[in-house]
Design an enzyme around this catalytic site. Structure first.
Site, PDB file in Angstrom:
ATOM      1  N   GLY A  13      -8.552  -1.637   1.397  1.00 25.30           N
ATOM      2  CA  GLY A  13      -8.317  -2.284   0.113  1.00 25.30           C
ATOM      3  C   GLY A  13      -8.669  -1.337  -1.029  1.00 25.30           C
ATOM      4  N   CYS A  14      -8.251  -1.720  -2.230  1.00 23.77           N
ATOM      5  CA  CYS A  14      -8.474  -0.849  -3.391  1.00 23.77           C
ATOM      6  C   CYS A  14      -9.958  -0.789  -3.758  1.00 23.77           C
ATOM      7  CB  CYS A  14      -7.621  -1.316  -4.562  1.00 23.77           C
ATOM      8  SG  CYS A  14      -7.598  -3.099  -4.810  1.00 23.77           S
ATOM      9  N   TYR A  15     -10.599  -1.949  -3.889  1.00 18.53           N
ATOM     10  CA  TYR A  15     -12.037  -1.929  -4.174  1.00 18.53           C
ATOM     11  C   TYR A  15     -12.798  -1.193  -3.058  1.00 18.53           C
ATOM     12  CZ  TYR A  15     -11.649  -5.672  -7.808  1.00 18.53           C
ATOM     13  OH  TYR A  15     -11.359  -6.420  -8.922  1.00 18.53           O
TER      14      TYR A  15
ATOM     15  N   THR B 262     -11.903   1.203  -1.113  1.00 16.26           N
ATOM     16  CA  THR B 262     -11.725   2.663  -1.168  1.00 16.26           C
ATOM     17  C   THR B 262     -12.671   3.263  -2.199  1.00 16.26           C
ATOM     18  OG1 THR B 262      -9.414   2.524  -0.465  1.00 16.26           O
ATOM     19  CG2 THR B 262     -10.056   4.506  -1.677  1.00 16.26           C
ATOM     20  N   SER B 263     -12.698   2.683  -3.400  1.00 16.79           N
ATOM     21  CA  SER B 263     -13.532   3.273  -4.468  1.00 16.79           C
ATOM     22  C   SER B 263     -15.020   3.175  -4.123  1.00 16.79           C
ATOM     23  CB  SER B 263     -13.249   2.589  -5.811  1.00 16.79           C
ATOM     24  OG  SER B 263     -13.649   1.239  -5.773  1.00 16.79           O
TER      25      SER B 263
END
Ligand SMILES: NC(=O)C1=CN([C@@H]2O[C@H](COP(=O)(O)OP(=O)(O)OC[C@H]3O[C@@H](n4cnc5c(N)ncnc54)[C@H](OP(=O)(O)O)[C@@H]3O)[C@@H](O)[C@H]2O)C=CC1
Ligand SMILES: CC(=O)N[C@@H](CCC(=O)OP(=O)(O)O)C(=O)O
Length: 343
Positions: free
Chosen positions: A148-150, A152-153
């Site tokens: 997911g995007c969150y 990954t960061s």
């Protein structure tokens, strides 16, 4: 040439895949699906692709996709888990951008996604597509679960600290802001410009479905349980994720800047900024890159890590293509080298 199918080509991550793959020298886009826009030309819906992507959207089906070497699912959660098995059985590799194959435990998946998993055996086979952790496994995988995007960061911000034992693992805090494209293209009142345009708010403080995903990754890196507070926010911008991660340092933690530089040395898509930097989402807009800065506030025993990505690129379509390159023996950066827009 790798023959590509994209299920969900009309959504935000779907069109981002098309934008990247249209210029990829090793790919041919064979099938792009949409139920609501079947029959329409791709470049009629997305004129930015005129001259780069030919063809029309077709209805999604295992039959239509059978001639592909690789199918990307850029679809809502619950779609890929119903179609992946038939494709894999026909020798088609699958990269899923949704959350269907990210969690290893079917009970945990069912709890967070509100239904039983229909292909639980594939959860074990799926490789979590974070190349900075699983590069070797990705190369030989036939099913990839893109992070997911969150997650990954946040994971990229924490991996060096967690792997090295530099921080206490029981009180990690991730305060993360996302642009509105993170919610996809579907029409919803909370996503209207008049609702989000001049407003900033947290949501899902009690529990967001990316919490178990981040924890699973950190626990694998640490080899033990972690305590994580994760609070997502929606901010008035279109693309981008900004994570501010707080952790408490253990005694003898060493040179943190050197730790991060060493961990990500040679990583083509993770950029450790010079000491004192404050990464800005606009500097990674449209590119497959995570920029990270490591800070020690004046007081206390805290480390603060700042991490930015474009949710649609390193947080989704770009990372998916990075995985594709690894799976097909193509040099990892092919099709992904570009410079961010500024301003
Ligand atoms: N947006 C982001 O920043 C990120 C998104 N993701 C994940 O990627 C996936 C796609 O997200 P996003 O592009 O934002 O979503 P969108 O809502 O923008 O697009 C969804 C796409 O899926 C298609 N679709 C919907 N239902 C089905 C179905 N049952 N069968 C086949 N196709 C279907 C839609 O077209 P049609 O209905 O016409 O078939 C559309 O093309 C989601 O799982 C999301 O969570 C992951 C990381 C970041
Ligand atoms: C801003 C916003 O709404 N973001 C989405 C998460 C982004 C995403 O697509 O997550 P998955 O891939 O796990 O579904 C949300 O909080 O639901």
């Amino acid at each position: 040439m790798i023959r590509i199918g994209i299920v969900g080509g009309t959504g935000y991550t779907g069109v981002e895949l098309l934008r990247i793959l249209a210029l990829h020298p090793e790919c041919v886009i064979s099938v792009v699906t949409s139920r609501s826009d079947a029959g329409k030309r791709v470049d009629e819906l997305y004129p930015n692709l005129r001259g780069f992507v030919d063809g029309v959207f077709v209805e999604p089906s295992a039959n239509a996709l059978a001639g592909c070497d690789l199918v990307f699912f850029a679809t809502p959660n619950g779609t890929a888990m119903r179609m992946a098995e038939a494709l894999l059985a026909q020798g088609v590799k699958v990269i899923d951008l949704s959350a269907d194959f990210r969690l290893k435990d079917p009970a945990v998946w069912a709890h967070w996604y509100g239904e039983s998993h229909v292909s639980p055996h594939l959860l074990q086979e799926a490789v979590y597509g974070l190349p900075e952790v699983n590069r070797a496994l990705i190369r030989s995988a036939r099913l990839i679960a893109c992070p997911g995007c969150y997650p990954t960061s946040v994971q990229l911000a924490l991996l060096p600290l967690v792997e090295s034992g530099a921080i206490r693992l029981d009180r990690i805090i991730a305060d993360v802001k996302s642009g509105v494209s993170g919610a996809g293209r579907k029409a919803e009142i909370p996503m209207l410009m008049s609702e989000t345009g001049e407003s900033l708010k947290a949501y899902s403080v009690k529990g967001h479905r990316h919490w178990p995903e981040i924890r699973q990754g950190l626990e694998q890196a640490a080899g033990q349980t972690v305590g994580l507070t994760f609070v997502p926010h929606l901010i008035p911008m279109i693309r981008g994720i900004h994570a501010t991660v707080y952790a408490e340092l253990n005694a003898g933690y060493g040179d943190l800047q050197a730790l991060f530089e060493e961990r990500y040395r040679g990583e083509p898509f993770v950029d450790i900024l010079p000491p004192g930097s404050h990464p800005d989402t606009r500097n990674v807009r449209g590119v497959n890159r995570c920029q990270i800065a490591v800070h020690r506030p004046l007081e206390g025993n805290t480390v603060v890590i700042l991490s930015v990505i474009d949710n649609l690129v390193k947080g989704a379509a770009g990372q998916a293509v990075q995985n594709m390159n690894l799976m097909f023996g193509v040099e990892e950066t092919v099709g992904l080298r570009s410079v961010g827009l500024y301003p």
